[in-house]
Design an enzyme around this catalytic site. Structure first.
Site, short mmCIF file in Angstrom:
data_model
loop_
_atom_site.label_atom_id
_atom_site.label_comp_id
_atom_site.label_asym_id
_atom_site.label_seq_id
_atom_site.Cartn_x
_atom_site.Cartn_y
_atom_site.Cartn_z
N ALA A 130 -2.68 5.82 -5.37
CA ALA A 130 -3.32 6.21 -4.21
C ALA A 130 -2.50 7.35 -4.57
O ALA A 130 -1.10 7.92 -4.25
CB ALA A 130 -2.28 4.88 -2.93
N CYS A 181 -0.51 -4.38 -3.66
CA CYS A 181 -0.03 -3.37 -2.86
C CYS A 181 1.24 -3.75 -1.99
O CYS A 181 1.11 -4.56 -1.45
CB CYS A 181 -1.10 -2.01 -2.26
SG CYS A 181 -0.21 -1.30 -1.01
N LYS A 183 -4.87 -6.83 -10.31
CA LYS A 183 -3.92 -6.35 -10.51
C LYS A 183 -3.05 -6.79 -9.95
O LYS A 183 -3.06 -6.11 -8.55
CB LYS A 183 -4.11 -4.42 -9.98
CG LYS A 183 -2.80 -3.64 -10.39
CD LYS A 183 -2.60 -2.33 -11.14
CE LYS A 183 -1.20 -1.39 -11.17
NZ LYS A 183 -0.63 -1.31 -10.41
#
Ligand SMILES: Cc1cc2nc3c(=O)[nH]c(=O)nc-3n(C[C@H](O)[C@H](O)[C@H](O)COP(=O)(O)O)c2cc1C
Length: 352
Positions: free
Chosen positions: A26, A108, A147
């Site tokens: 990001a 995340c 992921k």
């Protein structure tokens, strides 16, 4: 048995020419970054994570993440969210935009994301995680990949429990960054988990975390049985790391090469984001390119204070005049702007 980093492999029907994957990051993985990574030897590149809610609401900046260059193949676009039907809708938009794969983020660790039930939280909510993969896999015809981190808490083994279930749900490949969400980026990635995951599933596994050299990449391929390694932070402002891992070149560039690649990156980013947005976006890259003992520290400070991109370029060229020739050579080798699709496909706007 050792795997040649330069050998091809596949995810479903998508052939990937090398064993190096450029990590989704990001605030980093713009087209310019992805294209540069590919030029230095990455076989697969990935967008940064894109909010499925943002896509669903038609948020203009979020839609911008779906800009895919004509030459960007194979490319995965990564989405995050917690609602299977919204993720499925987002995945269809990603496929329409031309991505070769849809990657789902279950890693995340950032609170803004985890508090919505997305990202790494889903590792501890396997039912919902599987429902998301099933919905996304049913919605698109391109391969769907996932992921993950190892889990939320330190020493968690959640990824090993949920991983095989995600494959049953339709994941065509798994990437594991074996740190916990709590760890963020501290400590080291425990790739003994990657080896365990490889043994548990019959799809390619990609090892992410602390891959900074060819030696480490080869070790991981050999010791874990992973199909490919993913390179993230080592490639920030440093495509030469990808070059070294791929075996194509030495790790350390000349000053002229550094300045030429940085200017090329600056120009491509300005084309992509517009000068105003690019000016702020690029600041962190100056430190990344010029650091690592390549240029004195105050030089970066100076660049960050300059008002226009033109001034930045002039100052960079003044620091290494020979870079102008290297830059001209590089630009001569790149595809023309017309070959690079920067506009969004019309279908994303819902028609003409
Ligand atoms: C600045 C930054 C942004 C990241 N953004 C994402 C992201 O959008 N999606 C994702 O799956 N991983 C993201 N990651 C994690 C990386 O993809 C990678 O798994 C991690 O950095 C470990 O690899 P490395 O040691 O090679 O950096 C991010 C990492 C960094 C440093």
């Amino acid at each position: 048995m050792s795997v040649d980093i330069q050998s091809p492999w596949s995810i479903g029907p998508v052939e990937i020419p090398t064993r190096i994957v450029l990590a989704p990051m990001a605030g980093v993985s713009v087209q310019a970054f992805r294209r540069q990574g590919r030029r230095f030897g990455a076989g697969l590149v990935c967008s940064e994570m894109v909010s499925c809610a943002g896509l669903s609401h038609g948020d203009e900046r979020t839609l911008g993440y779906l800009r895919i260059g004509r030459d960007e193949t194979p490319l995965a676009v990564q989405i995050f969210g917690s609602e299977p039907c919204v993720m499925a809708e987002a995945a269809r938009m990603v496929e329409d935009a031309g991505a070769d794969m849809v990657d789902i983020n279950f890693g995340c660790p950032v609170r803004k994301v985890t508090k919505t039930g997305a990202g790494a939280t889903l590792l501890e909510d396997p039912g919902r995680a599987c429902a998301i993969v099933e919905a996304v896999a049913a919605a698109v015809s391109v391969p769907v990949t996932v992921k993950m981190r190892r889990g939320l808490a330190d020493a968690s083994r959640a990824a090993l429990e949920v991983g095989p279930r995600l494959v049953t749900a339709g994941a065509a490949s798994l990437t594991l960054h074996p740190r916990s969400a709590k760890q963020m980026y501290t400590g080291t990635a425990d790739h003994s988990l990657t080896r365990e995951l490889v043994r548990l599933v019959d799809v390619p596994v990609v090892a992410s975390g602390d891959v900074t050299s060819r030696e480490r990449a080869e070790e991981l391929l050999e010791e874990t049985g992973c199909a490919a390694v993913m390179v993230g932070r080592a490639a920030q402002g440093n495509p030469w790391a990808i070059g070294e891992i791929s075996g194509r070149r030495e790790a350390e560039p000349t000053r002229e090469e550094v300045i030429a690649e940085l200017i090329l990156f600056v120009r491509a980013t300005v084309r992509e984001l517009g000068e105003q947005r690019a000016t702020g976006f690029l600041k962190k890259f100056y430190g990344w390119y010029l650091g690592r003992g390549r240029f004195p520290k105050p030089f970066k400070q100076e660049l960050v204070q300059l008002g226009t991109i033109r001034e930045v370029e002039d100052r960079l060229l003044a620091a290494a005049p020979g870079a102008a020739d290297v830059l001209a050579h590089l630009e001569g080798e790149l595809p023309g702007e017309d070959d690079v699709l920067l506009d969004l496909p019309i279908s994303i706007y819902g028609g003409g």
